[in-house]
Design an enzyme around this catalytic site. Structure first.
Site, PDB file in Angstrom:
ATOM      1  N   CYS A 122      49.791  17.779  54.565  1.00  0.00           N
ATOM      2  CA  CYS A 122      49.310  18.398  53.394  1.00  0.00           C
ATOM      3  C   CYS A 122      49.896  17.803  51.955  1.00  0.00           C
ATOM      4  O   CYS A 122      49.031  17.927  50.952  1.00  0.00           O
ATOM      5  CB  CYS A 122      50.252  19.866  53.358  1.00  0.00           C
ATOM      6  SG  CYS A 122      49.884  20.871  54.772  1.00  0.00           S
ATOM      7  N   HIS A 262      49.803  22.467  46.261  1.00  0.00           N
ATOM      8  CA  HIS A 262      49.189  22.570  47.423  1.00  0.00           C
ATOM      9  C   HIS A 262      49.029  24.019  47.664  1.00  0.00           C
ATOM     10  O   HIS A 262      49.879  24.790  47.453  1.00  0.00           O
ATOM     11  CB  HIS A 262      50.260  21.781  48.273  1.00  0.00           C
ATOM     12  CG  HIS A 262      49.802  22.110  49.831  1.00  0.00           C
ATOM     13  ND1 HIS A 262      48.512  22.103  50.185  1.00  0.00           N
ATOM     14  CD2 HIS A 262      50.389  22.693  50.714  1.00  0.00           C
ATOM     15  CE1 HIS A 262      48.484  22.556  51.470  1.00  0.00           C
ATOM     16  NE2 HIS A 262      49.797  22.643  51.732  1.00  0.00           N
ATOM     17  N   ASN A 293      44.819  27.399  53.559  1.00  0.00           N
ATOM     18  CA  ASN A 293      45.320  26.398  53.614  1.00  0.00           C
ATOM     19  C   ASN A 293      44.649  25.124  54.155  1.00  0.00           C
ATOM     20  O   ASN A 293      44.535  25.204  55.452  1.00  0.00           O
ATOM     21  CB  ASN A 293      46.958  26.446  54.160  1.00  0.00           C
ATOM     22  CG  ASN A 293      47.818  25.187  53.923  1.00  0.00           C
ATOM     23  OD1 ASN A 293      47.514  24.178  54.075  1.00  0.00           O
ATOM     24  ND2 ASN A 293      48.872  25.363  54.173  1.00  0.00           N
TER      25      ASN A 293
HETATM   26  N1  COA Z   1      51.034  39.248  61.752  1.00  0.00           N
HETATM   27  C1  COA Z   1      51.882  40.345  61.662  1.00  0.00           C
HETATM   28  N2  COA Z   1      53.248  40.228  61.783  1.00  0.00           N
HETATM   29  C2  COA Z   1      53.725  39.064  62.018  1.00  0.00           C
HETATM   30  C3  COA Z   1      52.813  38.042  61.939  1.00  0.00           C
HETATM   31  C4  COA Z   1      51.604  37.962  62.008  1.00  0.00           C
HETATM   32  N3  COA Z   1      50.955  36.780  61.915  1.00  0.00           N
HETATM   33  N4  COA Z   1      53.728  36.847  62.070  1.00  0.00           N
HETATM   34  C5  COA Z   1      54.891  37.218  62.281  1.00  0.00           C
HETATM   35  N5  COA Z   1      54.812  38.618  62.202  1.00  0.00           N
HETATM   36  C6  COA Z   1      56.257  39.597  61.960  1.00  0.00           C
HETATM   37  C7  COA Z   1      57.486  39.223  62.913  1.00  0.00           C
HETATM   38  O1  COA Z   1      57.286  39.382  64.133  1.00  0.00           O
HETATM   39  C8  COA Z   1      58.453  39.606  62.223  1.00  0.00           C
HETATM   40  O2  COA Z   1      58.599  41.219  62.410  1.00  0.00           O
HETATM   41  P1  COA Z   1      59.885  41.801  62.616  1.00  0.00           P
HETATM   42  O3  COA Z   1      60.558  41.761  61.250  1.00  0.00           O
HETATM   43  O4  COA Z   1      59.624  42.997  63.318  1.00  0.00           O
HETATM   44  O5  COA Z   1      60.824  40.854  63.612  1.00  0.00           O
HETATM   45  C9  COA Z   1      58.123  39.595  60.676  1.00  0.00           C
HETATM   46  O6  COA Z   1      56.420  39.530  60.655  1.00  0.00           O
HETATM   47  C10 COA Z   1      58.527  38.549  59.877  1.00  0.00           C
HETATM   48  O7  COA Z   1      58.479  37.505  60.494  1.00  0.00           O
HETATM   49  P2  COA Z   1      58.785  35.996  59.844  1.00  0.00           P
HETATM   50  O8  COA Z   1      58.449  35.027  60.831  1.00  0.00           O
HETATM   51  O9  COA Z   1      60.102  35.968  59.196  1.00  0.00           O
HETATM   52  O10 COA Z   1      57.662  36.259  58.675  1.00  0.00           O
HETATM   53  P3  COA Z   1      57.733  35.510  57.247  1.00  0.00           P
HETATM   54  O11 COA Z   1      58.093  36.536  56.162  1.00  0.00           O
HETATM   55  O12 COA Z   1      58.411  34.261  57.271  1.00  0.00           O
HETATM   56  O13 COA Z   1      56.034  35.399  57.161  1.00  0.00           O
HETATM   57  C11 COA Z   1      54.791  33.318  57.111  1.00  0.00           C
HETATM   58  C12 COA Z   1      55.393  34.162  57.936  1.00  0.00           C
HETATM   59  C13 COA Z   1      54.158  32.107  58.090  1.00  0.00           C
HETATM   60  C14 COA Z   1      53.791  34.065  56.330  1.00  0.00           C
HETATM   61  C15 COA Z   1      55.753  32.576  56.182  1.00  0.00           C
HETATM   62  O14 COA Z   1      56.920  32.170  56.841  1.00  0.00           O
HETATM   63  C16 COA Z   1      55.181  31.318  55.360  1.00  0.00           C
HETATM   64  O15 COA Z   1      53.991  31.476  54.620  1.00  0.00           O
HETATM   65  N6  COA Z   1      55.739  30.265  55.375  1.00  0.00           N
HETATM   66  C17 COA Z   1      54.871  29.136  54.836  1.00  0.00           C
HETATM   67  C18 COA Z   1      53.966  28.545  55.509  1.00  0.00           C
HETATM   68  C19 COA Z   1      53.267  27.653  54.740  1.00  0.00           C
HETATM   69  O16 COA Z   1      52.807  27.794  53.810  1.00  0.00           O
HETATM   70  N7  COA Z   1      53.181  26.390  55.588  1.00  0.00           N
HETATM   71  C20 COA Z   1      52.331  25.443  55.031  1.00  0.00           C
HETATM   72  C21 COA Z   1      53.261  24.344  54.261  1.00  0.00           C
HETATM   73  S1  COA Z   1      52.198  22.910  54.537  1.00  0.00           S
END
Ligand code: COA
Length: 337
Positions: A122, A262, A293
């Site tokens: 990225c 980004h 993204n």
């Molecule tokens: N849809 C619905 N629920 C989901 C899910 C999805 N796609 N993915 C995870 N969950 C649930 C999990 O099971 C968890 O449930 P629980 O609380 O009952 O256990 C809850 O949502 C939280 O999971 P978590 O993995 O902690 O989510 P998060 O708040 O970290 O959000 C992302 C997930 C991916 C949106 C977030 O971590 C993110 O944006 N990270 C950065 C990613 C990014 O920008 N990457 C690019 C960099 S180049």
């Protein structure tokens, strides 16, 4: 020891033109949610993404790059023959060799421009702008075309809850050339290889193919991501890098017009803007909401859109910052062409 003639380049470099290619197919959250047991509401709340663009069969890495590049070259006021170096940032050109940059150079009709790919995920486009600036100032080339392009749907597992709703396809390009005044500030870049596994291709190609003694999986090695640690790293560590890039360029927050981070996730963009204490007057790129993204393509796509919508005007001072797999990052201040 024979004396060697050194190189002499332009006093400074700047971006001369920007172009973009967005795939035709718009994919709303409703088309993604069933395979990952999610909802439109959850995706919008956690990432800010409403739609993304996914490439069709004809919209290859090469095709999207050529389209974006033609626009950038035209906007730079140049003929394609004046491009003498092409740097392509991508992780989704799936032929290991040769570099897609040489095919792009040929299809564009350059006069045999130097052409190579770089792999910095990225953050690749901002790495490319830093290289282009140095190349122009060193005199190794006069006009450098930098392309950020991804067809991430080829390596996406559409049943993976952590990635399927985030990543998308597209291409952005910029022409960097000589300038009498500085138009690209010093790059602040680096890596944290301790976090190598946080975003990665799941397995080595050799594990897919197998060997005489070990059968291969035969399954495409998809992109995997540990979203939560990436989120925390990007939200906090990257704001400091953005400030360092401003300091290196001698630009104060009050002098900044445009912020083009980004387009990873809207919450990361908001957290960075808060941490950096950006004044209200700074216009912030939010292309991720309907583009998803697009990794190496995200910064030029977002900048192109701001320019098209009048949010970034010629002569504005913009902070670019990109970060991702590696983990790696790069940031610089630029003048909007
Ligand atoms: N849809 C619905 N629920 C989901 C899910 C999805 N796609 N993915 C995870 N969950 C649930 C999990 O099971 C968890 O449930 P629980 O609380 O009952 O256990 C809850 O949502 C939280 O999971 P978590 O993995 O902690 O989510 P998060 O708040 O970290 O959000 C992302 C997930 C991916 C949106 C977030 O971590 C993110 O944006 N990270 C950065 C990613 C990014 O920008 N990457 C690019 C960099 S180049």
């Amino acid at each position: 020891m024979a004396p060697i003639t050194g190189t002499t380049g332009a006093p400074h470099a700047r971006i001369l033109g920007v172009g973009a290619y967005r795939p035709a197919r718009i994919v709303p959250n409703s088309e993604v949610v069933d395979a990952i047991d999610s909802s439109d509401e959850w995706i919008q709340q956690r990432s800010g993404i409403r739609t993304r663009r996914w490439a069709g069969p004809e919209e290859s890495v090469q095709m999207m790059s050529v389209e974006a590049s033609r626009i950038a070259i035209e906007r730079a006021g140049l003929d394609v023959g004046q491009i003498d170096c092409i740097v392509v940032a991508t992780v989704s050109h799936l032929l290991q060799t040769p570099a897609v940059a040489t095919a792009i150079a040929h299809e564009l009709g350059t006069d045999g421009a130097a052409a190579f790919d770089i792999s910095a995920a990225c953050s690749g486009f901002c790495h490319g702008i830093a290289l282009a600036s140095d190349i122009v100032r060193a005199g190794s080339a006069r006009h450098v075309l930098v392309v950020g392009v991804e067809r991430l749907t080829d390596i996406l597992d559409l049943t993976d809850r952590g990635t399927a709703f985030i990543f998308a396809d597209g291409a952005g390009a910029a022409v960097v050339g000589p300038s009498d005044t500085p138009g690209i500030g010093p790059v602040v870049w680096g890596s944290d290889g301790e976090k190598f596994d946080l975003i990665r291709q799941r397995e080595d190609w050799r594990d897919v193919v197998g060997s005489d003694t070990q059968p291969g999986s035969g399954v495409m090695p998809h992109l995997t991501m540990q979203g939560n640690p990436v989120f925390r790293w990007a939200s906090f560590a990257m704001a400091k890098i953005g400030q360092q890039a401003l300091d290196a360029a001698g630009v104060s927050l009050d002098e900044l017009d445009v912020f083009v981070p980004h387009q990873a996730n809207m919450r990361i963009i908001d957290a960075m803007a808060r941490s950096m204490k950006l004044p209200e007057s700074v216009r912030i790129a939010r292309d991720v909401a309907d583009q998803g993204n697009t990794s190496a393509a995200s910064v030029p796509l977002a900048l192109d859109r701001m320019m098209a919508e009048g949010e970034a005007r010629s002569g504005d001072t913009a902070l670019l910052i990109a970060f991702g797999a590696g983990l790696s990052y790069a940031a610089q201040v630029v003048t909007v062409p």
